[in-house]
Design an enzyme around this catalytic site. Structure first.
Site, PDB file in Angstrom:
ATOM      1  N   HIS A  17       0.850  -1.201  -0.139  1.00 42.64           N
ATOM      2  CA  HIS A  17       0.077  -0.052  -0.030  1.00 42.64           C
ATOM      3  C   HIS A  17       0.667   1.075   0.081  1.00 42.64           C
ATOM      4  CE1 HIS A  17      -3.306  -2.480   2.174  1.00 42.64           C
ATOM      5  NE2 HIS A  17      -3.760  -2.368   0.978  1.00 42.64           N
ATOM      6  N   LYS A  41     -15.716  -7.796   4.040  1.00 39.78           N
ATOM      7  CA  LYS A  41     -14.464  -8.355   4.773  1.00 39.78           C
ATOM      8  C   LYS A  41     -14.632  -8.253   6.229  1.00 39.78           C
ATOM      9  CE  LYS A  41     -10.876  -7.442   1.499  1.00 39.78           C
ATOM     10  NZ  LYS A  41      -9.896  -6.214   1.379  1.00 39.78           N
ATOM     11  N   ARG A  90      -1.849  -5.649  -8.382  1.00 34.76           N
ATOM     12  CA  ARG A  90      -0.582  -6.436  -8.130  1.00 34.76           C
ATOM     13  C   ARG A  90      -0.713  -7.286  -9.151  1.00 34.76           C
ATOM     14  NH1 ARG A  90      -3.010  -8.049  -2.531  1.00 34.76           N
ATOM     15  NH2 ARG A  90      -4.651  -8.150  -3.951  1.00 34.76           N
TER      16      ARG A  90
HETATM   17  O1  PNS Z   1      -9.079  -2.806   0.184  1.00 38.82           O
HETATM   18  P1  PNS Z   1     -10.355  -3.178  -0.073  1.00 38.82           P
HETATM   19  O2  PNS Z   1     -11.188  -3.987   0.921  1.00 38.82           O
HETATM   20  O3  PNS Z   1     -10.209  -3.780  -1.445  1.00 38.82           O
HETATM   21  O4  PNS Z   1     -11.119  -1.699  -0.582  1.00 38.82           O
HETATM   22  C1  PNS Z   1     -12.406  -1.945  -1.079  1.00 38.82           C
HETATM   23  C2  PNS Z   1     -13.314  -0.474  -0.700  1.00 38.82           C
HETATM   24  C3  PNS Z   1     -13.324  -0.514   0.712  1.00 38.82           C
HETATM   25  C4  PNS Z   1     -12.306   0.802  -1.372  1.00 38.82           C
HETATM   26  C5  PNS Z   1     -14.658  -0.753  -1.261  1.00 38.82           C
HETATM   27  O5  PNS Z   1     -15.042  -1.821  -1.046  1.00 38.82           O
HETATM   28  C6  PNS Z   1     -15.231   0.893  -1.006  1.00 38.82           C
HETATM   29  O6  PNS Z   1     -15.193   1.710  -1.759  1.00 38.82           O
HETATM   30  N1  PNS Z   1     -16.247   0.562  -0.092  1.00 38.82           N
HETATM   31  C7  PNS Z   1     -17.115   1.548   0.396  1.00 38.82           C
HETATM   32  C8  PNS Z   1     -18.543   1.551  -0.169  1.00 38.82           C
HETATM   33  C9  PNS Z   1     -18.486   1.969  -1.635  1.00 38.82           C
HETATM   34  O7  PNS Z   1     -18.110   3.108  -1.962  1.00 38.82           O
HETATM   35  N2  PNS Z   1     -18.968   1.055  -2.473  1.00 38.82           N
HETATM   36  C10 PNS Z   1     -19.241   1.210  -3.951  1.00 38.82           C
HETATM   37  C11 PNS Z   1     -18.007   0.860  -4.602  1.00 38.82           C
HETATM   38  S1  PNS Z   1     -17.920  -0.892  -4.737  1.00 38.82           S
END
Ligand code: PNS
Length: 156
Positions: A17, A41, A90
């Protein structure tokens, strides 16, 4: 001023990250690392713990802010006047997940671009879930995560 939001679960933040963040900082004037909610998650660390670990890990870097949201990433980005979301890629296996998420974000708001940075191959196998698994199995993870994460595991 070009502002980007780098959203993720960051459970915990890894050196992969940080590599993506540094690449984004070379392109944008400011990057906001955003701890966001991933409904799929179950996180090991609380939002506050994740924010503290990130803050410590980026303390030497300029033009970085750390924040969290329990709402939509795009709603946050819009409010922060960001032009782009940053995500890391990645390997090709990340593509389908990222593609779906980018499409969903694009459906919500077309005015914010999604920008992908390729991680250094050294970090291409690191994920937060793998780090958690390795740590749980007693494997040393010092070279995979910043010192603040090691400290946070010790305090758990
Ligand atoms: O590190 P991750 O878990 O792959 O990140 C995913 C994340 C948290 C960026 C994504 O799930 C997110 O944007 N969550 C907030 C809710 C949202 O905006 N959902 C719509 C997009 S799928």
């Amino acid at each position: 001023m070009k502002i980007a939001v780098y959203p993720g679960s960051f459970d915990p933040i890894t050196n992969g990250h940080l590599d993506i963040l540094k690449r984004a900082l070379a392109v944008f004037d400011k990057v906001i690392v955003l701890v966001a909610y991933n409904k799929d998650k179950k996180c090991v660390f609380s939002v506050n713990e994740r924010i503290e670990m990130i803050k410590d890990a980026v303390k030497e870097l300029k033009n970085v802010e750390v924040d969290s949201t329990d709402g939509l990433t795009l709603a946050y980005a819009k409010k922060a006047k960001a032009c782009c979301l940053v995500r890391g890629l990645r390997a090709v296996t990340d593509f389908e997940y990222e593609f779906k998420m980018a499409e969903a974000n694009h459906y919500i708001d077309k005015s914010i671009e999604e920008v992908f940075f390729m991680s250094n191959s050294e970090y291409s196998f690191i994920s937060s879930s793998m780090v958690n698994e390795l740590h749980l199995s007693g494997v040393k993870i010092d070279s995979l995560v910043p010192a603040s994460v090691i400290k946070a595991y010790k305090n758990k």
